[in-house]
Design an enzyme around this catalytic site. Structure first.
Site, mmCIF file in Angstrom:
data_model
loop_
_atom_site.group_PDB
_atom_site.id
_atom_site.type_symbol
_atom_site.label_atom_id
_atom_site.label_comp_id
_atom_site.label_asym_id
_atom_site.label_seq_id
_atom_site.Cartn_x
_atom_site.Cartn_y
_atom_site.Cartn_z
ATOM 1 N N GLU A 1 -0.976 -8.619 5.217
ATOM 2 C CA GLU A 1 -0.849 -8.716 6.686
ATOM 3 C C GLU A 1 -2.212 -8.652 7.375
ATOM 4 O O GLU A 1 -2.328 -8.973 8.550
ATOM 5 C CB GLU A 1 0.085 -7.612 7.212
ATOM 6 C CG GLU A 1 -0.526 -6.222 7.355
ATOM 7 C CD GLU A 1 -0.668 -5.471 6.040
ATOM 8 O OE1 GLU A 1 -0.434 -6.075 4.976
ATOM 9 O OE2 GLU A 1 -1.023 -4.271 6.076
ATOM 10 N N CYS B 1 0.829 -1.205 0.000
ATOM 11 C CA CYS B 1 0.000 0.000 0.000
ATOM 12 C C CYS B 1 0.865 1.258 0.000
ATOM 13 O O CYS B 1 1.524 1.539 -0.981
ATOM 14 C CB CYS B 1 -0.984 -0.050 1.169
ATOM 15 S SG CYS B 1 -2.389 1.059 0.950
ATOM 16 N N HIS C 1 -3.432 -5.762 1.159
ATOM 17 C CA HIS C 1 -2.759 -5.918 2.454
ATOM 18 C C HIS C 1 -2.697 -7.377 2.902
ATOM 19 O O HIS C 1 -3.597 -7.843 3.613
ATOM 20 C CB HIS C 1 -3.524 -5.134 3.522
ATOM 21 C CG HIS C 1 -3.361 -3.657 3.434
ATOM 22 N ND1 HIS C 1 -2.348 -2.968 4.066
ATOM 23 C CD2 HIS C 1 -4.087 -2.725 2.772
ATOM 24 C CE1 HIS C 1 -2.454 -1.679 3.805
ATOM 25 N NE2 HIS C 1 -3.503 -1.498 3.026
#
Lengths: 83, 233
Positions: free
Chosen positions: B205, B86, B203
């Protein structure tokens, strides 16, 4: 002291969603003649010294390095005031 | 393996990345404050998401000149694994480590939702635990993820297999309706020519554990660890 105006604009062919949205809004306000809107940045920089030539060189370097992104933007530097 | 999570003022996915590497992947991890000037001792670097420097001027444009960045660039030049997620992707673009630039989403909206990604390569440090043409589901959360580059650059990205992830439908359909932000060629993630740097808007994560509703992101971190083990540090 020198003052410079730097105009950062999107390159031709780069879509400008902000400009598109503002254009639509202007149409809503009945400005039917509006054909295109493109939005850029206007940056004012004040510099020490009074050597316009070296200042222009520095300002172009600043623009290449940070103020504009050459992938999507063009810029124009003008030195407007000398005090 | 020792991961470093670079923290810029305004990073806000740093703790998520740290958590995944430490608690989910069971690897060593340390934060690297942007004012540091070395990345010695790390096997891989993560540039996390967020709003570094408030997205002032252009996303990533100011973080790109943080004191840590020359070391990050040097690490990447020496073949070290670097993943930018990002805002991290935006910083890698501004730093010139990856080609292209980000524009505002074509819808002008900040988009926060899960999207489907098609895997285009499975022989890279970041995707070797995935399969070509498989579809994974990963959340995006950005206002400026509309990837842009000139025609020649796009062609070379395609020719050299640098587009690792493309936005697609649940069955892998790559059409404009599944493009959330207007990115050229539905680009969600690209690598550099050498393959050791990845930038991606989604994302991983945020979806590496079942408790978060999916663990497709796990395979990206697992790929990095697998690659570091196989190919060596």
């Amino acid at each position: 002291m020198l003052k410079a105006n730097i105009y950062v604009t999107l390159k031709n062919g780069v879509l400008d969603p902000q400009g598109e949205a503002v254009k639509k809004s202007l149409k809503v306000l009945d400005y039917g003649q509006v054909e295109e809107v493109r939005i850029g940045k206007f940056i004012e920089v004040w510099l020490e010294g009074d050597d316009r030539e070296s200042a222009l060189k520095e300002l172009e370097e600043m623009s290449d390095k940070l103020l504009a992104n050459p992938v999507i933007e063009d810029y124009r530097v003008e030195i407007v005031e000398v005090n | 393996m020792k991961f470093g999570v670079v923290v810029f003022p305004g990073s806000n996915c740093d703790a998520d990345c740290y958590h995944v590497v430490k608690e989910v992947m069971n690897q060593q991890v340390e934060y690297i404050w942007h004012k540091e000037n070395t990345v010695d001792g790390f096997d891989a670097l993560i540039l996390p998401g967020g709003f570094s420097y408030g997205d002032y001027l252009r996303t990533g444009s100011i973080a790109r000149f943080s004191p840590i960045m020359p070391s990050v660039i040097d690490f990447a030049d020496r073949g070290g694994l670097v993943i930018g997620i990002c805002n991290g992707f935006q910083i890698l673009l501004e730093a010139g480590l990856l080609p292209g630039a980000m524009l505002r989403n074509s819808s002008l909206k900040f988009i926060c939702k899960s999207v489907y990604l098609k895997i285009n390569r499975a022989d890279t440090p970041f995707t070797n635990r995935l399969k070509v043409d498989h579809v994974i589901r990963i959340p995006i959360a950005h206002g400026e993820g509309n990837y842009f580059c000139d025609e020649n650059t796009l062609q070379s990205l395609k020719d050299n297999g640098q587009i690792l992830f493309s936005y697609c439908g649940a069955d892998g359909e790559e059409s404009p309706e599944f493009n959330p932000n207007g990115s050229l060629a539905n680009i969600a993630g690209i690598s550099n020519l050498k393959g050791n740097i990845l930038g991606m808007m989604p994302h991983p994560e945020r979806c590496s554990e079942e408790i978060l509703g999916g663990r497709d992101g796990f395979y990206i971190f697992d790929s990095m660890i697998n690659w570091l083990k196989e190919v060596g540090k």
